[in-house]
Structure formats: structure tokens, C-alpha cells
Enzyme design. Sequence first.
Site, mmCIF file in Angstrom:
data_model
loop_
_atom_site.group_PDB
_atom_site.id
_atom_site.type_symbol
_atom_site.label_atom_id
_atom_site.label_comp_id
_atom_site.label_asym_id
_atom_site.label_seq_id
_atom_site.Cartn_x
_atom_site.Cartn_y
_atom_site.Cartn_z
ATOM 1 N N HIS A 1 16.283 97.782 96.810
ATOM 2 C CA HIS A 1 17.692 98.465 96.705
ATOM 3 C C HIS A 1 18.048 98.610 95.007
ATOM 4 O O HIS A 1 17.594 97.817 94.065
ATOM 5 C CB HIS A 1 18.662 97.842 97.241
ATOM 6 C CG HIS A 1 20.034 98.540 97.546
ATOM 7 N ND1 HIS A 1 20.968 98.492 96.635
ATOM 8 C CD2 HIS A 1 20.498 99.120 98.689
ATOM 9 C CE1 HIS A 1 21.888 99.400 97.080
ATOM 10 N NE2 HIS A 1 21.578 99.713 98.110
ATOM 11 N N ASP B 1 17.258 88.810 97.318
ATOM 12 C CA ASP B 1 18.323 89.552 98.094
ATOM 13 C C ASP B 1 17.964 89.734 99.488
ATOM 14 O O ASP B 1 17.099 90.113 100.025
ATOM 15 C CB ASP B 1 17.858 91.027 97.431
ATOM 16 C CG ASP B 1 18.935 92.025 98.144
ATOM 17 O OD1 ASP B 1 19.838 91.700 98.940
ATOM 18 O OD2 ASP B 1 18.938 93.153 97.700
ATOM 19 N N GLN C 1 19.784 92.425 103.665
ATOM 20 C CA GLN C 1 19.337 92.868 105.026
ATOM 21 C C GLN C 1 18.684 91.853 105.958
ATOM 22 O O GLN C 1 18.281 92.289 106.940
ATOM 23 C CB GLN C 1 18.285 94.172 104.604
ATOM 24 C CG GLN C 1 19.018 95.273 104.253
ATOM 25 C CD GLN C 1 19.969 95.827 104.955
ATOM 26 O OE1 GLN C 1 19.950 95.703 106.159
ATOM 27 N NE2 GLN C 1 20.757 96.850 104.396
ATOM 28 N N LYS D 1 27.776 93.346 105.689
ATOM 29 C CA LYS D 1 26.440 93.906 106.362
ATOM 30 C C LYS D 1 26.235 92.720 107.748
ATOM 31 O O LYS D 1 25.292 92.914 108.264
ATOM 32 C CB LYS D 1 25.163 93.886 105.598
ATOM 33 C CG LYS D 1 25.322 95.033 104.570
ATOM 34 C CD LYS D 1 24.229 95.242 103.801
ATOM 35 C CE LYS D 1 24.350 95.941 102.447
ATOM 36 N NZ LYS D 1 24.233 97.394 102.700
ATOM 37 N N CYS E 1 19.455 104.221 98.401
ATOM 38 C CA CYS E 1 19.472 103.769 97.259
ATOM 39 C C CYS E 1 18.409 102.946 96.803
ATOM 40 O O CYS E 1 18.173 101.980 96.334
ATOM 41 C CB CYS E 1 20.568 102.600 97.338
ATOM 42 S SG CYS E 1 22.221 103.478 97.251
HETATM 43 N N1 PMP Z 1 20.462 94.783 98.655
HETATM 44 C C1 PMP Z 1 20.243 95.566 99.609
HETATM 45 C C2 PMP Z 1 18.553 95.224 100.318
HETATM 46 C C3 PMP Z 1 20.932 96.386 100.369
HETATM 47 O O1 PMP Z 1 20.501 96.954 101.833
HETATM 48 C C4 PMP Z 1 22.226 96.525 99.933
HETATM 49 C C5 PMP Z 1 23.199 97.606 100.493
HETATM 50 N N2 PMP Z 1 22.652 98.815 101.030
HETATM 51 C C6 PMP Z 1 22.583 95.939 98.723
HETATM 52 C C7 PMP Z 1 21.603 95.209 98.066
HETATM 53 C C8 PMP Z 1 23.950 96.010 97.999
HETATM 54 O O2 PMP Z 1 24.829 95.644 98.751
HETATM 55 P P1 PMP Z 1 26.396 95.883 98.401
HETATM 56 O O3 PMP Z 1 26.525 97.299 98.210
HETATM 57 O O4 PMP Z 1 27.206 95.437 99.514
HETATM 58 O O5 PMP Z 1 26.736 95.302 97.195
#
Ligand code: PMP
Length: 407
Positions: free
Chosen positions: A124, A201, A204, A227, A365
Site C-alpha cells: 500500500h 504491515d 489487512q 479495519k 493505493c
Molecule cells: N496498509 C494496508 C495494507 C492498507 O490496506 C491500508 C489501508 N487501506 C493502509 C496500510 C493504510 O491504513 P490507514 O489509512 O488506516 O492508515
Amino acid sequence: MAFDIDTIRAQFPIFQRPTPLGQPLTYLDSAATSQKPQVVIDALVDFYQHFNANIGRGSYWPASAATQAYEDARQQVAHFLRMPGTHAVVFTSGTTDAINKVARSFLLPRLRTGDEVVITEMEHHANLVPWQQLCLQAGAILRVVPLGTDGRLDMHTYSQWLGAKTRMVALTAVSNTLGLVNDVQTMTRMAHDRGIPVLVDAAQAVAHQIVDVGAIDCDFLVFSGHKMYGPTGIGVLCARKKLLDDMPPVAFGGGMVRHVTFGHTGFAPVPQRHEAGTPPIAGAIGLQAAIVFLEAIGMDAIHQYLSELTSYAMQQIEGLHGVTVLNRQAVGAPLFSFVIDGIHPHDIAGLLNESGIAVRAGHHCTQPLMEAMGVAATTRISFGVYNTTHDVDRLVVALQEAMDFFG
Ligand code: PMP
């Protein structure tokens, strides 16, 4: 506990009212943010109604109650992550904030010209841009592990890039675009064998699988509350305590200090040292309620239910003529992306919306991943504990209608 979908779904008030077009809501975008069960909403209301106060400083009730609740939430997170005593929990505003903290506080002071940082092709933007910007600033090199021909990470390249100049590995546990699950435990061990620190990270991962920080043994693990059925504005940085102790704070202010003069500041110990200002108190309390909610159902039961639902969905959607599921052989999480011949994902998402079906269309993203796969955008569906085969069946009917409309 058995997975009783009707009882679970009934706990999410958003499904009790129709969409503005009068349709029932089929929500298939939990990877962007999950819906909230009543217990989480109640926990937030309870805090604001009954014991709202700032934490840490007040010697009166309700400050003592709020402080206790905030620290209880920290304990709950540690327990949820099976966190060993070597690690500590720092609350952040989300995954993005946590990664930026590690980038600026841990890596920046250590990064020199010619050093290397290893990430993967499926990151991401939140786990790509902070490292990329640091590399640009320091004259370091960002190494990107590609996907292999089998649709999984190319572990041979990964192994080759763990070298004497590698200062950091940052990788996602689960791809938010493809649903690909990485073996973060093995990848962490491989990096550690060469003395390289690892950030995982888990944004997910935490909502549908057991995340065991002790077993993974990574140095940093990050995720967002929103999430995993918790509120927005709260995130977690779980990190090795001896690293947190050495990391200089990157945000300064109240709450993170021990003693201040005009000439000098002594910082508070970890974790407060990395939590400047008023923290997301309500967010932490809501996150705790979300963890209690998840654990009452059971992470194994959730994992099994969502795996079966995802397999069912993939089978149904692949049965539609003209639909291609991306990276299908590697999908291991409750989400996947697909493309439809001749129809732009945004048009699909717009038409589905008219039927009360919420899906995400775009690059999710992960623009460099899209480029590597040769697609401009995809349609992504992702499941939460409230989704049913009925949701999938509605989606399939609406997709067929959309294809007839554009066909
Ligand atoms: N890493 C991953 C794998 C994500 O899916 C996301 C959110 N789509 C993020 C980071 C960023 O998370 P946040 O916008 O809650 O900071």
C-alpha cells in the site's frame, strides 16, 4: 463459539436501514474500512457520556477512570497480538501514522548514502512512500521484491536483496489489492539471520486471522483500528521495546515529557515518549471493544467463515463470462480484485451502487502494483463478518446486469 451469521450481522446497525435509493446495503468494502458493531458504538458513547476526561494528568475522577480505560485498552491490544514482554504498544492515529513514525524515528537516523531498504511490489502507498521519501532524502536505494510467475512474492529475489547494506525490511502481511498472504514469519527470520530489522504491515490481517507477534518475531507491527470493527483515528505500533527506548521522539509536546526547562527536556519512558499530546482516548476504548467483539466470535471461526465465503464468491464471479480475477491462485484473504472485459471498474462500481452494493474501484493505493500488472484499475470486493452468500448472489446478479447494460 460457532459462527452464527444472523446474530453477528444483527449487531451492525448500518444494515438495518436502506440506502438512499431504497435498497438493502450489501457492503463489500471492508478492506477500506469495516462497519461498526453496536458494542463499539456503545463503548464510544459510554466514554463520552459517563467518564470523559483527559488522561494522565488529572488526579480526579473521571480522569482516573479515563486513564485506566486507556491503559486497559493497551493491555487488551497486547493480549490480542500475543505480544511477548520484549515488545510494547504505542497508540497512533493509524497504520500510516505508525509507519511514518518508524521511518522518521527509527530508520532516518540510521540511513546513509548507498544503504538499502527492501519492500514488496504489493505494498500500500502507506508502506511505500514513507520509505521512498527517506531513501530520496538519504541517497539510499529502495529495493522492491516483485511477484513471481506463480503470483506470489519472488522469494529468491527477496533472499538476494537481504544484503550487507540493507537497513530495513517493510512488508505487508496481506495485500489490500490482491488478497495475497505473505509468510511474514519466514521472511522476518530470513532478514533477522542477516541482522536486518523488519516492519510488518498487518492492516489487512488483524480482522480475520490470528496475528501472533511473538511467533512472527518482527521488530515493528502496525495496524489501524477502523479495519477491524473499531473506530477511525486509532492505530497501533507494536514494537521491540529496546528499539523504542532508543528511538528519538519525532513529535514533541505534552504527555511525552518527564521534566522541562527552557533549556532542556527529559522525555518520559516508552510508550508515553512516542505519544505526544492528547492521544485518541475514545479510539483506544473503541478498539478495545472491537477486540472483545472479535474474540467473542473467535479468530479461527472468523477465518474459516470468511475463507469459505471468499471461495464461494470467487467461484461465482469467475463463472461470469468476461470476468478475470487477478492473481486468483494466490488469494488467501477475504478480498480479491477482478477486471471485466471492456468495462471500466468505476462504471461497474457506479452501477452496483444503484443496487445498494458497495465495492471499491480504482488503484487501491497500490499504483506501482497496478502498473506492474498492466492494469489501470480493478474492482475489489472484500468481506467482513457481516457478509453472507446472499450478498455474493446479489453482487453476481448485479454484475451480470451491468455487463448486459454495457454489452
Ligand atoms: N496498509 C494496508 C495494507 C492498507 O490496506 C491500508 C489501508 N487501506 C493502509 C496500510 C493504510 O491504513 P490507514 O489509512 O488506516 O492508515
